[in-house]
Design a protein around this motif. Structure first.
Motif: not given
Length: 803
Positions: A601-605, A700-702
């Protein structure tokens, strides 16, 4: 000797009794393997494998072989012809061998029709021929060795009496004792030396190994020696009236002493031949080296037990087989024990055990089975607990990737068994833990946001926080440095210390966002602007071989979020809608870090490119988007309202965009040929080229951040990768743990994750349409083969004697 051998064969096939015994054997095999539902049913098993046949054979042999051998000497004694045979010009041992070979030949004749099963499994494979023939023929070697020893025990029993029925019962008891009796003794609370002795004395310990298609010289030696001993003892029993007891005991003692010496030598110098196509029962050099370091026994409590569907039984057996392989190379005993929590009738005690297993990290799952009384659901733990001295380590055996089928998940679980077991052994065997550091000082993610990954790493490593300067203030450098989503730009001093940490063989895990997006604005339903974030790292990473682009990726394979679709001023109604800015990233299947893992799961990659052609640096993409994705340049306006006006599907024309890259080799320093005095207050020596090192760059840091909620002064964290809406946990934690393990791995244990086993399944469509045909074929055709053999045999005899 040959005349005696021929006499026994003629006597057996010249009577109806011989054919009746063969018929009973073949009918029992056919019904259990092809008709009767249960553990041994090849059709229900669903796999293109004959392993159920080789598991069933020892129990069928318990009745077949005593029936075949009960008359060999007992009938001679009853009729008074044994004394006549003894006067013939050959020794008693030759007489015993003639009877023994005749009995063994009869067993082989009964076994030959079962080759029909081989043809059936070959034909029913999906596709045709998709089966492991090497394993099957290797298993047949084990079956022959088992039959050879059973026949020897049957000959011994027949020499003790003149009553064939009593000989049958005695042989059955002897075979049962040798196959399972010693195991019962070993299962008692006895010292490990005694336990090991009795296990090695039993047949099952050796047959279980050979029946998989693994020819171990120690197992072959066991069958040959024990068979020889039994035959010699048979000749001694027949000679007991001719020799005094003292002389017989002296010979027997000498024989036993010789056998013990030979078996001891055979245990010290042995070899194993894995006949399986993929060498699935061969341990790697890394595993053997790790096992050699053990100084105490290991016990593996396997909680994958009880009434299980075929797939789970396959995994259960694979675990036990892998433990056997480990035990074959270890100096101390390694054994597995099945433990079914539902054997505990007391609910409180059972729940207490469940809590203990959860605390050890085992993940429960619901098992639904269709039975006569309806659908039954129960909680199972597809895992094991490894016990070494006073240490316990939980091992999750089942790999559950929702995007794969159940058969693929089970196969992936079997592929990684050696890694999971050896990794657990490494945990209990290692001394001081190596240090893994989280970089601080650049406004990185705090402890609450990285709590879950820190907990996972703490099982194998000492987890600390270090600023860039503090990396060089201790005597030793951390094994790996994790840079977890920094939001503050790096100064030249921080970059210098990180660079020189890498030059000294340090390993780096970079997780950062090259694009800044205000999540607070989005959560309030406002529009926000995504714009490039300057962390002052691009030049450094470019020098190492990658470029992290200030763009955003959208993907059709993405997280679903609830959206209110009801009209204004009406009751809210939330329906799932794709949020293209949260792609579900795909781990690469060709790398040990990422293969067999669930999506992340990622966010703004953002995307990553590899740059440069430095031959000393190997670059591998380990994480990428799906086949339907696209890039968006920044600055870019972002709003949740875009869900109502999604982009056209044809815009998602890019596939497998890299978002995670592994770099390995010797890296050039960013600060080579530069004045470093002003940002080198510690005065460390400046190195221009690194020692062999590894870096992983994730855009992606998230990916490393678990969700945190703060209410009433309390901080609550969710598991890393957990999605509240779908209520499933994605593969973020497993991927990052593998990443750190790979960075810190000098032994090569991570390479065990590269093993690939082919899925060999039966053709379910053909089974559904042709089930009756194959059942009839495998029950009736072996019987017809015996009938034809009997007709030919009698025709040849009639023609011979008429002539």
């Amino acid at each position: 000797m040959y005349s005696l051998f021929r006499k026994e064969i003629t006597s057996f096939f010249g009577s109806l009794t011989g054919y009746l015994v063969a018929f009973v054997f073949l009918i029992a095999n056919g019904l259990f393997l092809w008709v009767f539902p249960g553990t041994y049913n090849l059709i229900e098993n669903g796999y293109a494998s004959l392993s159920p046949y080789f598991q069933l054979a020892p129990w069928i042999f318990l009745f077949l072989i005593p029936a075949l051998t009960m008359r060999l000497f007992a009938e001679e004694k009853r009729l008074g012809t044994l004394e006549i045979l003894i006067t013939r010009p050959y020794s008693l041992l030759q007489l015993v061998w003639a009877k023994y070979l005749a009995g063994l030949f009869l067993v082989v004749v009964c076994l030959l029709p079962t080759l029909v099963y081989f043809y059936s499994i070959y034909s029913l494979g999906n596709p045709v021929g998709n089966w492991d023939s090497g394993a099957a023929w290797g298993s047949f070697i084990g079956l022959f060795l088992l039959a050879a020893l059973y026949v020897a025990l049957g000959v011994l029993a027949s020499s003790l009496t003149d009553n064939p029925v009593f000989a049958f019962i005695t042989a059955l008891i002897l075979c049962f004792i040798f196959y399972s009796g010693f195991d019962f003794v070993a299962a008692m609370e006895v010292p490990m030396v005694v336990k090991t002795f009795f296990l090695n004395m039993g047949i099952s310990e050796h047959y279980d190994s050979v029946s998989r298609g693994v020819v171990d010289s120690r197992d072959v030696l066991y069958f040959v020696l024990v068979t020889g001993i039994v035959l010699v003892l048979t000749s001694l029993f027949l000679r007991r009236k001719q020799q005094n007891l003292k002389r017989q005991l002296k010979k027997t003692g000498f024989l036993v002493a010789v056998v013990i010496v030979v078996m001891f030598i055979g245990s010290a110098w042995f070899f194993r031949i894995d006949l399986t196509t993929e060498k699935r029962y061969s341990l790697s050099t890394v595993s053997k080296t790790l096992l050699e370091k053990l100084d105490a026994p290991i016990k593996v409590d396997l909680y994958l037990a009880g009434d299980l569907p075929p797939g789970f039984r396959q995994l259960q057996r694979a675990v036990e087989e892998k433990v056997q392989d480990m035990d074959a190379w270890a100096d101390f005993r390694i054994q597995s024990v099945r433990k079914d929590p539902y054997d505990i009738s007391n609910n409180d005690e059972r729940n207490k055990l469940f809590n203990q297993l959860v605390n050890l990290g085992l993940q429960p799952t619901d098992l639904r089975q269709n039975k006569e009384e309806g659908t039954v659901t129960k909680l199972i733990f597809p895992g094991a607990v490894l016990r070494y001295r006073d240490q316990l380590v939980g091992i999750n055996l089942l790999k559950n990737n929702p995007s794969l089928s159940a058969d693929e998940n089970l196969n992936n679980s079997i592929e990684t068994l050696e890694f999971e077991l050896m990794n657990a052994i490494r945990q209990v065997e290692q001394g001081d833990k190596e240090e893994v550091a989280f970089l601080s000082g650049q406004d990185e993610l705090g402890d609450p946001e990285t709590w879950d990954i820190r907990q996972g790493l703490s099982e194998n490593y000492t987890v600390v926080d270090r600023t860039a300067e503090q990396l060089f203030q201790n005597d030793t450098l951390p094994k790996a440095l994790i840079i977890a989503d920094p939001s503050k730009a790096f100064g030249e001093q921080e970059k210098f210390y990180i660079d020189q940490y890498l030059m000294r063989g340090g390993n780096l895990l970079w997780l950062f966002d090259p694009v800044q997006v205000s999540l607070d604005s989005l959560s309030r339903g406002e529009t926000t602007i995504a714009f490039p974030r300057d962390l002052n790292l691009m030049d450094q990473l470019f020098k190492y071989g990658v470029r992290v682009n200030p763009d955003l990726l959208q993907d059709v394979e993405c997280v679903l979020i609830p959206v209110n679709t009801s009209p204004v001023a009406s009751q809210p109604k939330f329906t799932p809608a794709p949020w293209y800015y949260s792609p579900l990233l795909t781990p690469a299947e060709d790398n040990v870090i990422s293969r067999n893992l669930n999506r992340l799961k990622s966010e703004f990659v953002s995307s990553i490119d590899t740059v440069g052609k430095n031959p000393e640096i190997r670059k591998s993409v380990i994480l990428h988007t799906s086949a339907y994705s696209r890039k968006i340049g920044t600055p870019e306006q972002i709003s949740l309202q875009s869900i109502n006006d999604p982009p056209a599907q044809e815009l998602f024309h890019m596939s497998n965009i890299p978002v995670g890259v592994l770099l390995e080799g010797s890296f050039p320093s960013v600060f080579s040929n530069r004045m470093t005095r002003e940002f080198n207050p510690l005065g460390i020596d400046v190195l221009d080229k690194s020692e062999p090192a590894k870096q992983i760059v994730l855009a992606d840091g998230s990916l490393i951040a678990n969700k945190v909620s703060r209410r009433n002064g309390q901080v609550r964290t969710q598991p890393l990768g957990y999605d509240e809406y779908s209520q499933q946990t994605f593969g973020n934690k497993a991927f990052l743990l593998n990443a750190v393990n790979y960075l810190c791995d000098n032994s090569g244990i991570m390479e065990l994750r590269s093993r690939v086993f082919k899925i060999r399944l039966l053709d379910k469509v053909r089974l559904r349409e042709e089930k009756t045909f194959w059942q009839v074929l495998n029950v009736v055709l072996p019987l017809l083969i015996i009938v034809v053999f009997g007709l030919v045999f009698h025709f040849v005899r009639i023609r011979k004697y008429r002539g």
